[in-house]
Design a protein around this motif. Structure first.
Motif, PDB file in Angstrom:
ATOM      1  N   ALA A  61       0.830  -1.204   0.000  1.00  0.00           N
ATOM      2  CA  ALA A  61       0.000   0.000   0.000  1.00  0.00           C
ATOM      3  C   ALA A  61       0.869   1.261   0.000  1.00  0.00           C
ATOM      4  O   ALA A  61       0.529   2.254  -0.667  1.00  0.00           O
ATOM      5  CB  ALA A  61      -0.924  -0.007   1.210  1.00  0.00           C
ATOM      6  N   ALA A  62       1.975   1.229   0.739  1.00  0.00           N
ATOM      7  CA  ALA A  62       2.898   2.376   0.725  1.00  0.00           C
ATOM      8  C   ALA A  62       3.511   2.550  -0.656  1.00  0.00           C
ATOM      9  O   ALA A  62       3.598   3.673  -1.178  1.00  0.00           O
ATOM     10  CB  ALA A  62       3.979   2.179   1.774  1.00  0.00           C
ATOM     11  N   ASP A  63       3.935   1.459  -1.263  1.00  0.00           N
ATOM     12  CA  ASP A  63       4.545   1.535  -2.593  1.00  0.00           C
ATOM     13  C   ASP A  63       3.549   2.050  -3.630  1.00  0.00           C
ATOM     14  O   ASP A  63       3.906   2.850  -4.511  1.00  0.00           O
ATOM     15  CB  ASP A  63       5.043   0.145  -3.011  1.00  0.00           C
ATOM     16  CG  ASP A  63       6.178  -0.356  -2.143  1.00  0.00           C
ATOM     17  OD1 ASP A  63       6.810   0.473  -1.450  1.00  0.00           O
ATOM     18  OD2 ASP A  63       6.425  -1.586  -2.146  1.00  0.00           O
ATOM     19  N   THR A  64       2.303   1.612  -3.529  1.00  0.00           N
ATOM     20  CA  THR A  64       1.268   2.052  -4.466  1.00  0.00           C
ATOM     21  C   THR A  64       1.036   3.548  -4.358  1.00  0.00           C
ATOM     22  O   THR A  64       0.922   4.256  -5.375  1.00  0.00           O
ATOM     23  CB  THR A  64      -0.045   1.287  -4.207  1.00  0.00           C
ATOM     24  OG1 THR A  64       0.174  -0.097  -4.407  1.00  0.00           O
ATOM     25  CG2 THR A  64      -1.154   1.765  -5.123  1.00  0.00           C
ATOM     26  N   GLU A  65       0.950   4.055  -3.124  1.00  0.00           N
ATOM     27  CA  GLU A  65       0.735   5.499  -2.932  1.00  0.00           C
ATOM     28  C   GLU A  65       1.929   6.297  -3.448  1.00  0.00           C
ATOM     29  O   GLU A  65       1.752   7.355  -4.075  1.00  0.00           O
ATOM     30  CB  GLU A  65       0.475   5.792  -1.453  1.00  0.00           C
ATOM     31  CG  GLU A  65       0.204   7.258  -1.129  1.00  0.00           C
ATOM     32  CD  GLU A  65      -1.061   7.814  -1.766  1.00  0.00           C
ATOM     33  OE1 GLU A  65      -1.214   9.058  -1.749  1.00  0.00           O
ATOM     34  OE2 GLU A  65      -1.884   7.030  -2.282  1.00  0.00           O
ATOM     35  N   ASN A  66       3.126   5.820  -3.216  1.00  0.00           N
ATOM     36  CA  ASN A  66       4.320   6.528  -3.714  1.00  0.00           C
ATOM     37  C   ASN A  66       4.371   6.541  -5.237  1.00  0.00           C
ATOM     38  O   ASN A  66       4.907   7.476  -5.848  1.00  0.00           O
ATOM     39  CB  ASN A  66       5.584   5.882  -3.150  1.00  0.00           C
ATOM     40  CG  ASN A  66       5.814   6.233  -1.691  1.00  0.00           C
ATOM     41  OD1 ASN A  66       5.438   7.305  -1.219  1.00  0.00           O
ATOM     42  ND2 ASN A  66       6.426   5.312  -0.945  1.00  0.00           N
ATOM     43  N   PHE A  67       3.816   5.514  -5.865  1.00  0.00           N
ATOM     44  CA  PHE A  67       3.768   5.465  -7.331  1.00  0.00           C
ATOM     45  C   PHE A  67       2.662   6.361  -7.877  1.00  0.00           C
ATOM     46  O   PHE A  67       2.812   7.002  -8.926  1.00  0.00           O
ATOM     47  CB  PHE A  67       3.536   4.018  -7.784  1.00  0.00           C
ATOM     48  CG  PHE A  67       3.403   3.854  -9.269  1.00  0.00           C
ATOM     49  CD1 PHE A  67       4.529   3.813 -10.085  1.00  0.00           C
ATOM     50  CD2 PHE A  67       2.146   3.737  -9.861  1.00  0.00           C
ATOM     51  CE1 PHE A  67       4.406   3.671 -11.472  1.00  0.00           C
ATOM     52  CE2 PHE A  67       2.019   3.589 -11.238  1.00  0.00           C
ATOM     53  CZ  PHE A  67       3.149   3.554 -12.042  1.00  0.00           C
ATOM     54  N   ALA A  68       1.541   6.436  -7.169  1.00  0.00           N
ATOM     55  CA  ALA A  68       0.352   7.107  -7.693  1.00  0.00           C
ATOM     56  C   ALA A  68       0.400   8.621  -7.559  1.00  0.00           C
ATOM     57  O   ALA A  68      -0.226   9.339  -8.343  1.00  0.00           O
ATOM     58  CB  ALA A  68      -0.893   6.574  -6.992  1.00  0.00           C
ATOM     59  N   ARG A  69       1.136   9.154  -6.565  1.00  0.00           N
ATOM     60  CA  ARG A  69       1.131  10.589  -6.317  1.00  0.00           C
ATOM     61  C   ARG A  69       2.551  11.129  -6.185  1.00  0.00           C
ATOM     62  O   ARG A  69       3.525  10.367  -6.177  1.00  0.00           O
ATOM     63  CB  ARG A  69       0.294  10.906  -5.067  1.00  0.00           C
ATOM     64  CG  ARG A  69      -1.175  11.212  -5.401  1.00  0.00           C
ATOM     65  CD  ARG A  69      -2.059  11.222  -4.168  1.00  0.00           C
ATOM     66  NE  ARG A  69      -2.491   9.865  -3.841  1.00  0.00           N
ATOM     67  CZ  ARG A  69      -3.533   9.261  -4.407  1.00  0.00           C
ATOM     68  NH1 ARG A  69      -4.238   9.886  -5.326  1.00  0.00           N
ATOM     69  NH2 ARG A  69      -3.872   8.051  -4.058  1.00  0.00           N
ATOM     70  N   SER A  70       2.647  12.427  -6.046  1.00  0.00           N
ATOM     71  CA  SER A  70       3.954  13.091  -6.047  1.00  0.00           C
ATOM     72  C   SER A  70       4.715  12.836  -4.744  1.00  0.00           C
ATOM     73  O   SER A  70       4.152  12.925  -3.650  1.00  0.00           O
ATOM     74  CB  SER A  70       3.779  14.603  -6.228  1.00  0.00           C
ATOM     75  OG  SER A  70       5.010  15.271  -6.036  1.00  0.00           O
ATOM     76  N   THR A  71       6.012  12.552  -4.898  1.00  0.00           N
ATOM     77  CA  THR A  71       6.893  12.366  -3.731  1.00  0.00           C
ATOM     78  C   THR A  71       7.927  13.483  -3.645  1.00  0.00           C
ATOM     79  O   THR A  71       8.957  13.330  -2.988  1.00  0.00           O
ATOM     80  CB  THR A  71       7.598  11.001  -3.814  1.00  0.00           C
ATOM     81  OG1 THR A  71       8.374  10.940  -5.024  1.00  0.00           O
ATOM     82  CG2 THR A  71       6.606   9.857  -3.775  1.00  0.00           C
ATOM     83  N   LYS A  72       7.644  14.611  -4.282  1.00  0.00           N
ATOM     84  CA  LYS A  72       8.650  15.686  -4.315  1.00  0.00           C
ATOM     85  C   LYS A  72       8.967  16.243  -2.929  1.00  0.00           C
ATOM     86  O   LYS A  72      10.053  16.772  -2.711  1.00  0.00           O
ATOM     87  CB  LYS A  72       8.208  16.801  -5.258  1.00  0.00           C
ATOM     88  CG  LYS A  72       7.009  17.603  -4.777  1.00  0.00           C
ATOM     89  CD  LYS A  72       6.694  18.737  -5.749  1.00  0.00           C
ATOM     90  CE  LYS A  72       5.526  19.603  -5.237  1.00  0.00           C
ATOM     91  NZ  LYS A  72       5.251  20.721  -6.157  1.00  0.00           N
ATOM     92  N   GLU A  73       8.034  16.140  -1.987  1.00  0.00           N
ATOM     93  CA  GLU A  73       8.294  16.608  -0.618  1.00  0.00           C
ATOM     94  C   GLU A  73       8.667  15.451   0.319  1.00  0.00           C
ATOM     95  O   GLU A  73       8.897  15.668   1.506  1.00  0.00           O
ATOM     96  CB  GLU A  73       7.052  17.317  -0.067  1.00  0.00           C
ATOM     97  CG  GLU A  73       6.660  18.576  -0.823  1.00  0.00           C
ATOM     98  CD  GLU A  73       7.702  19.672  -0.705  1.00  0.00           C
ATOM     99  OE1 GLU A  73       8.528  19.625   0.241  1.00  0.00           O
ATOM    100  OE2 GLU A  73       7.702  20.582  -1.556  1.00  0.00           O
ATOM    101  N   GLY A  74       8.710  14.264  -0.228  1.00  0.00           N
ATOM    102  CA  GLY A  74       9.045  13.100   0.584  1.00  0.00           C
ATOM    103  C   GLY A  74       8.110  11.948   0.306  1.00  0.00           C
ATOM    104  O   GLY A  74       6.988  12.134  -0.189  1.00  0.00           O
ATOM    105  N   LYS A  75       8.558  10.725   0.589  1.00  0.00           N
ATOM    106  CA  LYS A  75       7.782   9.528   0.328  1.00  0.00           C
ATOM    107  C   LYS A  75       6.967   9.088   1.545  1.00  0.00           C
ATOM    108  O   LYS A  75       7.229   9.500   2.673  1.00  0.00           O
ATOM    109  CB  LYS A  75       8.711   8.385  -0.088  1.00  0.00           C
ATOM    110  CG  LYS A  75       9.351   8.544  -1.448  1.00  0.00           C
ATOM    111  CD  LYS A  75      10.143   7.285  -1.794  1.00  0.00           C
ATOM    112  CE  LYS A  75      10.683   7.366  -3.210  1.00  0.00           C
ATOM    113  NZ  LYS A  75      11.398   6.124  -3.609  1.00  0.00           N
ATOM    114  N   ILE A  76       6.011   8.248   1.269  1.00  0.00           N
ATOM    115  CA  ILE A  76       5.289   7.550   2.335  1.00  0.00           C
ATOM    116  C   ILE A  76       6.208   6.469   2.895  1.00  0.00           C
ATOM    117  O   ILE A  76       6.834   5.709   2.153  1.00  0.00           O
ATOM    118  CB  ILE A  76       4.011   6.888   1.800  1.00  0.00           C
ATOM    119  CG1 ILE A  76       3.004   7.932   1.323  1.00  0.00           C
ATOM    120  CG2 ILE A  76       3.378   5.978   2.872  1.00  0.00           C
ATOM    121  CD1 ILE A  76       2.423   8.782   2.425  1.00  0.00           C
ATOM    122  N   THR A  77       6.289   6.404   4.213  1.00  0.00           N
ATOM    123  CA  THR A  77       6.987   5.307   4.883  1.00  0.00           C
ATOM    124  C   THR A  77       6.001   4.559   5.756  1.00  0.00           C
ATOM    125  O   THR A  77       4.983   5.115   6.183  1.00  0.00           O
ATOM    126  CB  THR A  77       8.153   5.815   5.745  1.00  0.00           C
ATOM    127  OG1 THR A  77       7.634   6.665   6.787  1.00  0.00           O
ATOM    128  CG2 THR A  77       9.165   6.585   4.904  1.00  0.00           C
TER     129      THR A  77
END
Length: 396
Positions: free
Chosen positions: A280-296
């Motif tokens: 689920a974390a990987d999916t969210e990081n793929f689906a939206r912008s991580t320019k301010e940081g990734k989901i952990t």
């Protein structure tokens, strides 16, 4: 049941009924919230001393311990326990209210009356001048409920001074006399936390969102397959996080409970959860912008209760079955999560039994929890449960 000493104990219990109920009320009105059982433990330790137990102490984990010596002890003990803690948080009104023969209060049935019942048993043994063959270790345990994760009985069997010295184990639980738990359900509990950069819901729209990741995880996990036999269950019980309706949260979490009668099935559903939360974390990081940081994501194990069972061929099981049937009861054998899980997992014969009248309590873990203490069913339940205890301990 025909033993003269047992008959004397039964006669005493009948006359001691009012004191048992009074002690149950007194202990119920001493709060024992999770991880804060100290006041009730102190009162119970004094009660152990008052009924003549020796070596009374409160161990480093908070359990209350006391010994009644037998005549042919081999350095090992038959343990008889009940748990001190309740599920109710600090500040809960624990005043006991009486309506007819019913007592209402949080924790009255699960498991405070059992603490008083065990005191009644000690007095009955003393009054009937019963000498047992085995040494008895009486215990009031802490941490049986919720996130206590059996910490009291776990300490007793793995770290305490009686480690490797308990050969048979009874825990007197909140149910009625027909309730016999001979299987310990294993459980795993996790707190899963998603973190991200957060931001304004409008101006930062498009950034990764921990709530979306958590929602994805819950949705995927909810569709997991588990077998009906061996019974296996899962639940998302708590979801927390966020700061306001118009903010992308920087942190959200959920608490997950998984249980099974099978270690293999429990491991399977646990592995599925851990795979899903990372997916689920990987999916969210793929689906939206991580320019301010990734989901952990962090999956923290907060509960790990071992599983086990006591075979029907064990004397402790046979004695209990015979005692209930001889008194006209039909035993209800079941799997559950009690202090007996720990000894069962170690191969030590153990049961969780009730000692009140059948169907005489309800609304467990709720603010209107109740126990019906009508004298005749209550005393009969106590007298019946005493039989397998004495059969295991042995009468001189």
């Amino acid at each position: 049941m025909d033993h003269a000493s047992y008959k004397e104990a039964v006669k005493f219990i009948d006359g001691d009924y009012d004191r048992v109920i009074a002690e149950g009320i007194k202990l119920t009105e001493i709060p024992a919230p999770p991880f804060k059982e100290e006041k009730r433990a102190a009162a119970y330790a004094q009660m152990f001393k008052d009924v003549g137990l020796t070596d009374v102490e409160i161990d480093p984990e908070g359990n209350v311990l006391g010994i009644r010596k037998g005549t042919a002890g081999d350095g090992k003990f038959v343990a008889i326990t009940a748990h001190l803690d309740t599920v109710f948080p600090e500040g809960t009104d624990v005043t006991v209210k009486r309506e007819g023969t019913k007592l209402y209060a949080p924790g009255i049935a699960d498991d405070t009356l059992s603490l008083a019942i065990n005191l009644g048993y000690i007095r009955a043994l003393n009054a009937a001048k019963i000498q047992t063959k085995e040494d008895i270790l009486f215990v009031g345990t802490v941490g049986e409920e919720g996130l206590g994760d059996l910490r009291g009985v776990r300490y007793l069997f793995t770290k305490g001074k009686y480690k490797d010295k308990i050969k048979t184990f009874f825990t007197v639980e909140g149910g009625g006399i027909t309730s016999v738990t001979n299987g310990g359900i294993g459980s795993k509990r996790y707190r899963v936390t998603y973190k991200g950069p957060g931001g304004h819901s409008y101006s930062a729209f498009g950034l990764v969102n921990p709530a979306f990741a958590l929602g994805e995880a819950v949705s995927l996990f909810s569709r997991s397959f588990v077998p009906a036999k061996p019974k296996t269950t899962f639940n998302v019980g708590v979801i927390t996080g966020g700061t306001s309706v118009n903010s992308i949260p920087f942190e959200v979490s959920m608490e997950v409970d998984m249980r099974s009668e099978s270690d293999a099935e429990l491991k399977r559903i646990e592995e599925r959860l851990l795979t899903i939360v990372q997916q689920a974390a990987d999916t969210e990081n793929f689906a939206r912008s991580t320019k301010e940081g990734k989901i952990t994501v962090k999956a923290e194990l907060i509960g790990d209760r071992p599983s086990g069972s006591t075979a029907e061929t064990q004397p402790i099981f046979q004695f209990t079955k015979a005692a209930l049937e001889a008194n006209g009861y039909k035993p209800n054998y079941s799997w559950g999560s009690t202090d007996a899980n720990m000894p069962m997992s170690l191969g030590i014969p153990a049961l969780s039994i009730g000692a009140k009248g059948p169907d005489k309590n309800g609304r467990s873990h709720s603010l209107d929890e109740w126990a019906d203490v009508e004298k005749d069913p209550f005393v009969k339940g106590m007298n019946t449960a005493l039989i397998p205890l004495l059969a295991v301990i042995g009468l001189q």
